[in-house]
Design a protein around this motif. Sequence first.
Motif, short mmCIF file in Angstrom:
data_model
loop_
_atom_site.label_atom_id
_atom_site.label_comp_id
_atom_site.label_asym_id
_atom_site.label_seq_id
_atom_site.Cartn_x
_atom_site.Cartn_y
_atom_site.Cartn_z
N LEU A 88 0.81 -1.23 0.00
CA LEU A 88 0.00 0.00 0.00
C LEU A 88 0.84 1.28 0.00
O LEU A 88 0.59 2.17 -0.83
CB LEU A 88 -0.98 -0.02 1.17
N PRO A 89 1.84 1.45 0.89
CA PRO A 89 2.65 2.69 0.78
C PRO A 89 3.39 2.79 -0.55
O PRO A 89 3.49 3.88 -1.13
CB PRO A 89 3.63 2.56 1.96
N ALA A 90 3.91 1.66 -1.04
CA ALA A 90 4.62 1.67 -2.32
C ALA A 90 3.68 2.04 -3.46
O ALA A 90 4.06 2.75 -4.39
CB ALA A 90 5.26 0.30 -2.57
N LEU A 91 2.44 1.55 -3.40
CA LEU A 91 1.45 1.88 -4.43
C LEU A 91 1.12 3.37 -4.41
O LEU A 91 1.00 4.01 -5.46
CB LEU A 91 0.19 1.06 -4.19
N ALA A 92 1.00 3.93 -3.22
CA ALA A 92 0.65 5.35 -3.10
C ALA A 92 1.70 6.25 -3.73
O ALA A 92 1.37 7.31 -4.27
CB ALA A 92 0.47 5.72 -1.63
N VAL A 93 2.98 5.86 -3.67
CA VAL A 93 4.06 6.74 -4.13
C VAL A 93 4.73 6.22 -5.40
O VAL A 93 5.86 6.58 -5.70
CB VAL A 93 5.12 6.92 -3.00
N ARG A 94 4.01 5.42 -6.16
CA ARG A 94 4.64 4.79 -7.33
C ARG A 94 5.03 5.78 -8.40
O ARG A 94 5.86 5.47 -9.27
CB ARG A 94 3.72 3.71 -7.91
N HIS A 95 4.47 7.00 -8.37
CA HIS A 95 4.84 8.01 -9.37
C HIS A 95 5.99 8.90 -8.90
O HIS A 95 6.37 9.82 -9.62
CB HIS A 95 3.62 8.89 -9.69
N CYS A 96 6.52 8.63 -7.70
CA CYS A 96 7.58 9.47 -7.15
C CYS A 96 8.96 8.90 -7.45
O CYS A 96 9.11 7.70 -7.72
CB CYS A 96 7.41 9.61 -5.62
N GLY A 97 9.96 9.76 -7.37
CA GLY A 97 11.33 9.32 -7.50
C GLY A 97 11.79 8.53 -6.29
O GLY A 97 11.05 8.36 -5.31
N ALA A 98 13.03 8.06 -6.33
CA ALA A 98 13.53 7.14 -5.32
C ALA A 98 13.47 7.73 -3.90
O ALA A 98 12.82 7.17 -3.01
CB ALA A 98 14.95 6.72 -5.66
N ARG A 99 14.14 8.85 -3.69
CA ARG A 99 14.23 9.39 -2.33
C ARG A 99 12.90 9.93 -1.85
O ARG A 99 12.48 9.66 -0.72
CB ARG A 99 15.30 10.50 -2.28
N ARG A 100 12.23 10.69 -2.68
CA ARG A 100 10.94 11.25 -2.29
C ARG A 100 9.92 10.13 -2.07
O ARG A 100 9.10 10.20 -1.16
CB ARG A 100 10.45 12.22 -3.37
N GLY A 101 9.97 9.12 -2.91
CA GLY A 101 9.05 8.01 -2.77
C GLY A 101 9.23 7.27 -1.46
O GLY A 101 8.25 6.90 -0.80
N LEU A 102 10.49 7.04 -1.08
CA LEU A 102 10.75 6.37 0.19
C LEU A 102 10.26 7.21 1.36
O LEU A 102 9.60 6.69 2.28
CB LEU A 102 12.25 6.09 0.34
N ALA A 103 10.56 8.50 1.33
CA ALA A 103 10.16 9.37 2.44
C ALA A 103 8.64 9.42 2.59
O ALA A 103 8.09 9.28 3.69
CB ALA A 103 10.72 10.78 2.23
N LEU A 104 7.94 9.61 1.48
CA LEU A 104 6.48 9.67 1.53
C LEU A 104 5.89 8.31 1.90
O LEU A 104 4.89 8.22 2.62
CB LEU A 104 5.93 10.13 0.19
N GLY A 105 6.50 7.24 1.40
CA GLY A 105 6.02 5.91 1.73
C GLY A 105 6.13 5.63 3.21
O GLY A 105 5.20 5.09 3.83
N TYR A 106 7.25 6.01 3.80
CA TYR A 106 7.42 5.85 5.25
C TYR A 106 6.40 6.70 6.02
O TYR A 106 5.84 6.25 7.03
CB TYR A 106 8.83 6.24 5.66
N ALA A 107 6.15 7.90 5.55
CA ALA A 107 5.20 8.78 6.24
C ALA A 107 3.78 8.20 6.19
O ALA A 107 3.06 8.19 7.20
CB ALA A 107 5.22 10.17 5.60
N ILE A 108 3.36 7.71 5.02
CA ILE A 108 2.04 7.12 4.89
C ILE A 108 1.92 5.89 5.78
O ILE A 108 0.91 5.68 6.47
CB ILE A 108 1.77 6.74 3.42
N GLY A 109 2.97 5.08 5.78
CA GLY A 109 2.95 3.88 6.63
C GLY A 109 2.88 4.22 8.11
O GLY A 109 2.11 3.62 8.86
N ALA A 110 3.68 5.19 8.53
CA ALA A 110 3.69 5.58 9.94
C ALA A 110 2.34 6.13 10.37
O ALA A 110 1.83 5.82 11.46
CB ALA A 110 4.79 6.60 10.19
N LEU A 111 1.72 6.96 9.53
CA LEU A 111 0.39 7.50 9.85
C LEU A 111 -0.65 6.38 9.92
O LEU A 111 -1.54 6.38 10.77
CB LEU A 111 -0.02 8.54 8.82
N GLY A 112 -0.54 5.42 9.01
CA GLY A 112 -1.47 4.30 9.02
C GLY A 112 -1.36 3.47 10.28
O GLY A 112 -2.38 3.12 10.90
N TYR A 113 -0.12 3.17 10.68
CA TYR A 113 0.08 2.38 11.90
C TYR A 113 -0.35 3.17 13.13
O TYR A 113 -1.03 2.64 14.02
CB TYR A 113 1.55 1.98 12.02
N GLY A 114 0.05 4.43 13.21
CA GLY A 114 -0.27 5.23 14.39
C GLY A 114 -1.76 5.42 14.57
O GLY A 114 -2.32 5.20 15.66
#
Length: 251
Positions: free
Chosen positions: A186-212
Amino acid sequence: MIDDLAIIAPAFAAGLLVLASHVPLGRRVLERGIIFIDIALAQFASLGMVLAHILHLESAWITQAGAFAAALIGAALLNLSERLWPEVQEAIIGSSFVVTASLAILLLANDPHGGEQLHELLVGQILWSRWQDLLPLAGITLLVLGAWFGLDLQRSRAGFYLLFALAVTMAVQIVGVYLVFASLILPALAVRHCGARRGLALGYAIGALGYGSGLLLSLWFDLPSGAIIVCMLAAGTAVVLPLLQRRQSTA
């Protein structure tokens, strides 16, 4: 509120550790088009745990060894199938999940606690995580990330499957099969249009918000933690994916 945060803190830390390895793995999975590899290897690991259970070998280290051995066997089989039959790899991955899940059901069919065991394997018990439970997960996560980014094992097919087996083995014991898959895709799907670094950062943020948010809702409304976290990860993806897609199309 402070008491609530103290209760969910170990579970949230467990989620962050799972996300640390699963977000980059997920982005690579989407690139390769083998979407169900994580849920398949998670089910292999679960089958190893079931075997340890029915053989009454349920010490922490034996369960861990059984889960890893089963995941490693699954990784080796999927690596072989990709080499021999790459055109039907996704079908083989899906079939391996169904077969290993069915084997787990058959093995637990006559166990009086089999239903409870299967439920825990699928949805996990993340809300009841303890700090001491996270040490092995942290060690595996560091090993996977070091091999992924430092040694670039992601570029090797065999290395790719080996890292998956390592990442899944510990994660499935804490968060369950469903949440392992959701954390990967799910986080990877959300940021699939992003570049490497930005995609990782946003993916981690989406995941952290989802878990929290999922953990807090689980605590406040007495809901199954794994299921509500999956739903919150999906909600975050449903919001972010079209926004990023629209921004890219207008750029």
